[in-house]
Design a protein around this motif. Structure first.
Motif, PDB file in Angstrom:
ATOM      1  N   ALA A 144       0.818  -1.220   0.000  1.00 14.54           N
ATOM      2  CA  ALA A 144       0.000   0.000   0.000  1.00 14.54           C
ATOM      3  C   ALA A 144       0.850   1.268   0.000  1.00 14.54           C
ATOM      4  N   GLY A 145       2.178   1.113   0.030  1.00 15.32           N
ATOM      5  CA  GLY A 145       3.061   2.269   0.085  1.00 15.32           C
ATOM      6  C   GLY A 145       3.014   2.980   1.418  1.00 15.32           C
ATOM      7  N   PHE A 146       2.665   2.252   2.451  1.00 16.93           N
ATOM      8  CA  PHE A 146       2.460   2.810   3.789  1.00 16.93           C
ATOM      9  C   PHE A 146       3.711   2.609   4.626  1.00 16.93           C
ATOM     10  N   ALA A 147       4.145   3.642   5.323  1.00 15.57           N
ATOM     11  CA  ALA A 147       5.298   3.554   6.221  1.00 15.57           C
ATOM     12  C   ALA A 147       4.780   3.351   7.644  1.00 15.57           C
ATOM     13  N   ILE A 148       5.066   2.210   8.214  1.00 11.02           N
ATOM     14  CA  ILE A 148       4.592   1.871   9.559  1.00 11.02           C
ATOM     15  C   ILE A 148       5.462   2.568  10.601  1.00 11.02           C
ATOM     16  N   SER A 149       4.812   3.207  11.578  1.00 11.41           N
ATOM     17  CA  SER A 149       5.568   3.800  12.682  1.00 11.41           C
ATOM     18  C   SER A 149       5.448   2.952  13.942  1.00 11.41           C
ATOM     19  N   SER A 150       4.334   2.254  14.095  1.00 10.26           N
ATOM     20  CA  SER A 150       4.189   1.317  15.213  1.00 10.26           C
ATOM     21  C   SER A 150       3.090   0.326  14.857  1.00 10.26           C
ATOM     22  N   GLN A 151       3.080  -0.788  15.573  1.00 13.57           N
ATOM     23  CA  GLN A 151       2.080  -1.815  15.326  1.00 13.57           C
ATOM     24  C   GLN A 151       1.476  -2.276  16.643  1.00 13.57           C
ATOM     25  N   SER A 152       0.167  -2.400  16.654  1.00 18.41           N
ATOM     26  CA  SER A 152      -0.533  -2.949  17.805  1.00 18.41           C
ATOM     27  C   SER A 152      -1.758  -3.693  17.282  1.00 18.41           C
ATOM     28  N   VAL A 153      -1.835  -4.976  17.615  1.00 13.84           N
ATOM     29  CA  VAL A 153      -2.944  -5.810  17.176  1.00 13.84           C
ATOM     30  C   VAL A 153      -3.513  -6.491  18.416  1.00 13.84           C
ATOM     31  N   GLU A 154      -4.819  -6.408  18.565  1.00 18.81           N
ATOM     32  CA  GLU A 154      -5.491  -7.034  19.701  1.00 18.81           C
ATOM     33  C   GLU A 154      -6.473  -8.067  19.164  1.00 18.81           C
ATOM     34  N   ILE A 155      -6.217  -9.325  19.491  1.00 21.11           N
ATOM     35  CA  ILE A 155      -7.026 -10.437  19.012  1.00 21.11           C
ATOM     36  C   ILE A 155      -7.837 -10.949  20.194  1.00 21.11           C
ATOM     37  N   VAL A 156      -9.148 -10.912  20.052  1.00 19.55           N
ATOM     38  CA  VAL A 156     -10.049 -11.269  21.142  1.00 19.55           C
ATOM     39  C   VAL A 156     -10.684 -12.618  20.846  1.00 19.55           C
ATOM     40  N   GLY A 157     -10.704 -13.479  21.849  1.00 20.64           N
ATOM     41  CA  GLY A 157     -11.294 -14.806  21.699  1.00 20.64           C
ATOM     42  C   GLY A 157     -11.342 -15.508  23.041  1.00 20.64           C
ATOM     43  N   ARG A 158     -11.087 -16.807  23.023  1.00 20.06           N
ATOM     44  CA  ARG A 158     -11.094 -17.589  24.259  1.00 20.06           C
ATOM     45  C   ARG A 158      -9.798 -18.373  24.385  1.00 20.06           C
ATOM     46  N   CYS A 159      -9.218 -18.317  25.570  1.00 22.34           N
ATOM     47  CA  CYS A 159      -7.965 -19.029  25.831  1.00 22.34           C
ATOM     48  C   CYS A 159      -8.240 -20.541  25.898  1.00 22.34           C
ATOM     49  N   PRO A 160      -7.193 -21.358  25.841  1.00 24.34           N
ATOM     50  CA  PRO A 160      -7.380 -22.813  25.888  1.00 24.34           C
ATOM     51  C   PRO A 160      -8.131 -23.297  27.131  1.00 24.34           C
ATOM     52  N   ALA A 161      -7.832 -22.708  28.283  1.00 21.80           N
ATOM     53  CA  ALA A 161      -8.502 -23.150  29.519  1.00 21.80           C
ATOM     54  C   ALA A 161      -9.990 -22.839  29.472  1.00 21.80           C
ATOM     55  N   CYS A 162     -10.357 -21.675  28.985  1.00 22.95           N
ATOM     56  CA  CYS A 162     -11.774 -21.304  28.908  1.00 22.95           C
ATOM     57  C   CYS A 162     -12.508 -22.123  27.841  1.00 22.95           C
ATOM     58  N   ARG A 163     -11.808 -22.399  26.741  1.00 18.96           N
ATOM     59  CA  ARG A 163     -12.403 -23.251  25.705  1.00 18.96           C
ATOM     60  C   ARG A 163     -12.645 -24.648  26.242  1.00 18.96           C
ATOM     61  N   LYS A 164     -11.673 -25.161  26.996  1.00 17.48           N
ATOM     62  CA  LYS A 164     -11.804 -26.502  27.581  1.00 17.48           C
ATOM     63  C   LYS A 164     -12.958 -26.537  28.562  1.00 17.48           C
ATOM     64  N   HIS A 165     -13.059 -25.499  29.383  1.00 17.34           N
ATOM     65  CA  HIS A 165     -14.143 -25.408  30.372  1.00 17.34           C
ATOM     66  C   HIS A 165     -15.513 -25.322  29.675  1.00 17.34           C
ATOM     67  N   ALA A 166     -15.586 -24.561  28.587  1.00 12.97           N
ATOM     68  CA  ALA A 166     -16.848 -24.407  27.851  1.00 12.97           C
ATOM     69  C   ALA A 166     -17.276 -25.710  27.186  1.00 12.97           C
ATOM     70  N   ASP A 167     -16.295 -26.511  26.769  1.00 14.44           N
ATOM     71  CA  ASP A 167     -16.583 -27.779  26.083  1.00 14.44           C
ATOM     72  C   ASP A 167     -16.987 -28.876  27.068  1.00 14.44           C
ATOM     73  N   ALA A 168     -16.684 -28.686  28.350  1.00 10.64           N
ATOM     74  CA  ALA A 168     -16.938 -29.738  29.347  1.00 10.64           C
ATOM     75  C   ALA A 168     -18.417 -29.823  29.712  1.00 10.64           C
TER      76      ALA A 168
END
Length: 168
Positions: A144-168
């Motif tokens: 895109a011809g974009f010059a990055i000055s910083s990067q921050s990405v936030e990925i929201v979901g469920r951790c393995p422990a919570c997924r395991k608990h939800a599946d139980a």
């Protein structure tokens, strides 16, 4: 030898001794501060310890309440914000923008991108390894011809422990 499934999980997603996280963070912070000839004051040390105690992002006012519970005097918000700014400046913690909260940095003192995995259920936040996202983000920016000055990405979901608990 290959890693076991639990070893590939971010530390925040594994069962472990949080006290060792706190002690390691403080020891590393003291070394970084000494090398930079800056002071890790008792309040900065205390804020860093609180941030590391659970791997859950903490807001400034939560930290103020925690400090008040641990001491008889209330710490003024500007004082806590200055401590947080110091810890951010020296790359000892990260700020999660969407939550307006802070977590400990597992690779303190080094410049790296801010990629986080945030669990909707238990609230933990873990740094996501950059080798997976950085090349794709940099390629997209270059295309895109974009010059990055910083990067921050936030990925929201469920951790393995919570997924395991939800599946139980």
């Amino acid at each position: 030898m290959s890693a076991t499934p639990s070893e590939t999980l971010p530390l925040a997603c594994r069962r472990h001794d949080h006290q060792s996280c706190i002690e390691g963070a403080i020891t590393t912070a003291a070394k970084i501060c000494q090398a930079k000839a800056v002071k890790l004051t008792p309040l900065r040390r205390q804020v860093l310890a609180l941030v590391w105690q659970s791997h859950k992002p903490l807001g400034a006012y939560t930290l103020i309440d925690m400090l008040a519970a641990a001491d008889t005097r209330r710490v003024a918000p500007p004082t806590v914000y200055r401590a947080l700014e110091f810890l951010l400046e020296h790359r000892l913690i990260h700020r999660i923008d969407s939550l307006n909260a802070y977590i400990g940095c597992p690779d303190p003192g080094h410049h790296h991108h801010n990629y986080f995995l945030i669990c909707l259920d238990c609230g933990i936040a873990a740094e996501c390894p950059t080798q997976y996202l950085s090349p794709a983000i940099e390629a997209a920016a270059t295309a895109a011809g974009f010059a990055i000055s910083s990067q921050s990405v936030e990925i929201v979901g469920r951790c393995p422990a919570c997924r395991k608990h939800a599946d139980a």
